[in-house]
Design an enzyme around this catalytic site. Structure first.
Site, PDB file in Angstrom:
ATOM      1  N   LYS A  13       7.335  -0.816  -8.120  1.00 17.52           N
ATOM      2  CA  LYS A  13       6.040  -0.894  -7.426  1.00 17.52           C
ATOM      3  C   LYS A  13       5.699   0.472  -6.833  1.00 17.52           C
ATOM      4  O   LYS A  13       6.589   1.260  -6.497  1.00 17.52           O
ATOM      5  CB  LYS A  13       6.030  -1.957  -6.341  1.00 17.52           C
ATOM      6  CG  LYS A  13       6.949  -1.710  -5.131  1.00 17.52           C
ATOM      7  CD  LYS A  13       6.310  -0.920  -4.001  1.00 17.52           C
ATOM      8  CE  LYS A  13       7.368  -0.370  -3.073  1.00 17.52           C
ATOM      9  NZ  LYS A  13       7.095   0.567  -2.125  1.00 17.52           N
ATOM     10  N   PRO A 101      14.093   4.413 -10.625  1.00 17.22           N
ATOM     11  CA  PRO A 101      14.933   5.294  -9.804  1.00 17.22           C
ATOM     12  C   PRO A 101      15.556   4.547  -8.631  1.00 17.22           C
ATOM     13  O   PRO A 101      14.894   3.723  -7.988  1.00 17.22           O
ATOM     14  CB  PRO A 101      13.951   6.351  -9.289  1.00 17.22           C
ATOM     15  CG  PRO A 101      12.797   6.311 -10.230  1.00 17.22           C
ATOM     16  CD  PRO A 101      12.730   4.917 -10.784  1.00 17.22           C
ATOM     17  N   GLY A 105      11.987   4.829  -3.424  1.00 17.46           N
ATOM     18  CA  GLY A 105      10.731   4.372  -2.817  1.00 17.46           C
ATOM     19  C   GLY A 105       9.890   3.586  -3.804  1.00 17.46           C
ATOM     20  O   GLY A 105       8.675   3.459  -3.649  1.00 17.46           O
ATOM     21  N   ALA A 111      13.033  -5.243  -7.293  1.00 18.31           N
ATOM     22  CA  ALA A 111      12.786  -5.663  -8.677  1.00 18.31           C
ATOM     23  C   ALA A 111      13.997  -6.424  -9.205  1.00 18.31           C
ATOM     24  O   ALA A 111      13.853  -7.456  -9.880  1.00 18.31           O
ATOM     25  CB  ALA A 111      12.492  -4.451  -9.559  1.00 18.31           C
ATOM     26  N   ASP A 143       9.533  -6.298  -0.118  1.00 21.53           N
ATOM     27  CA  ASP A 143       8.834  -5.978  -1.374  1.00 21.53           C
ATOM     28  C   ASP A 143       9.135  -6.967  -2.491  1.00 21.53           C
ATOM     29  O   ASP A 143       8.594  -6.833  -3.588  1.00 21.53           O
ATOM     30  CB  ASP A 143       9.291  -4.604  -1.894  1.00 21.53           C
ATOM     31  CG  ASP A 143       8.877  -3.468  -0.985  1.00 21.53           C
ATOM     32  OD1 ASP A 143       7.844  -3.601  -0.308  1.00 21.53           O
ATOM     33  OD2 ASP A 143       9.587  -2.451  -0.974  1.00 21.53           O
TER      34      ASP A 143
END
Ligand code: C5P
Length: 305
Positions: A13, A101, A105, A111, A143
């Site tokens: 994201k 990565p 961030g 995820a 998130d």
């Protein structure tokens, strides 16, 4: 039909706007953010096993050694949470193939949690409503619900409340990673230190950004993008300022720190333009540099066996 294994993917994201408010009594910060899921994906494969375990594969430049391999891994926590909720007895082995990565961030851990929830849901034949998975996701991390939802969405609360946003068009992003990750709590702590003694306003989403997204006005989006964590991240890693400037010099429409950093994002006109910006940034010695299109779907079952 009993499945032997399930592979699910989930996207990175980015925050086109990350508005951060004054720290709450629980230590979190209220957010007004616009999320977009982009085409850098982690894949998670789950299979029944006597005990929970996690292995990580992928490009070693993604600093895979920073991913915990014990029960503290957010993917293990996600599988355990769903098992407990659905009263499933038995455990899973979890293989994470990283394309996002680590500590960049870009919500790579979130995820993995989202992909694990969706994969275990399929493995165990639960067919849980998306809303239930998103509710469980919100207890794992701020998130994680967005990693299930995907697309482009407005985030509020501490980021866990997501509502789809009206968006047209494709958005091509160039991503410059950093050799070393940044800790999200450390960046938020620096934000608090920077604002100590001065009131922090409640966060709002710029109307110009939403209008740009509705009209596929790339320049309008680029001009309205912003990240309240940028000054804090730059205090911790001043060299990121040069990376952000290099992208604009390379012809990008706009630059943005991704979430709490250190990955830097550059919005481009289209795919061809993104290819040119990638080449210019590599020539300037920056890297690793990649490109991705947004918006893409949230966590999805890819393959089963
Ligand atoms: O929710 P998550 O576990 O991803 O958050 C990681 C850390 O980031 C929190 O412990 C907190 O320090 C910081 N955070 C915050 N405000 C938010 C989201 C995260 O302060 N809205």
């Amino acid at each position: 039909m009993t499945l032997a294994w399930v592979t699910a993917s989930a996207p990175a994201k980015i925050n086109l706007h990350l508005g951060v408010g004054p720290v709450r009594p629980d230590g979190y910060h209220p957010l007004a953010t616009v999320y977009q899921a982009i085409g850098l994906l982690d894949e998670v494969t789950v299979a029944p096993a006597p005990t929970y375990s996690v292995t990580v594969t992928g490009d070693p430049r993604l600093t895979l050694t920073d991913v915990p391999l014990d029960d503290s891994n957010i993917a293990v926590r996600a599988a355990r949470l769903l098992a407990e909720h659905a009263e499933v007895h038995g455990a899973v082995s979890i293989r994470i193939d990283k394309g996002i990565p680590v500590a960049g961030g870009m919500a790579g851990g979130s995820a993995d949690a989202a992909a694990t929830l969706v994969a275990c849901d399929a493995l165990w034949g639960l067919a849980s409503p998306r809303e239930l998975l998103m509710e469980l996701a919100g207890t794992l991390g701020s998130d994680v619900p967005f990693a299930i939802a995907g697309g482009t969405a407005v985030g509020s609360g501490r980021g866990e409340l997501v509502a789809p946003a009206m968006v047209q068009g494709d958005y091509w992003w160039v991503v410059v990673e950093s050799p070393e990750g940044l800790s999200t709590p450390a960046v938020y702590a620096e934000f608090d230190a920077l604002h100590a003694g001065s009131p922090v306003a409640d966060p709002v989403i710029p109307e110009a950004l939403m209008e740009g997204l509705r009209n596929s006005d790339l320049k309008g989006v680029a001009d309205a993008m912003g990240n309240d964590l940028e000054p804090a991240a730059l205090r911790l890693r001043p060299e990121l300022g040069e990376v952000l400037a290099a992208g604009v010099q390379a012809g990008a429409l706009g630059s943005l720190l991704s979430g709490s950093g250190p990955s830097c994002l550059f919005l481009c006109e289209d795919e061809e333009h993104a290819v040119a910006v990638v080449a210019a940034l590599r020539d300037a010695g920056l890297g690793p540099v990649s490109m991705a299109r947004g918006p893409v779907a949230g966590a999805t079952v890819e393959r089963t066996g």
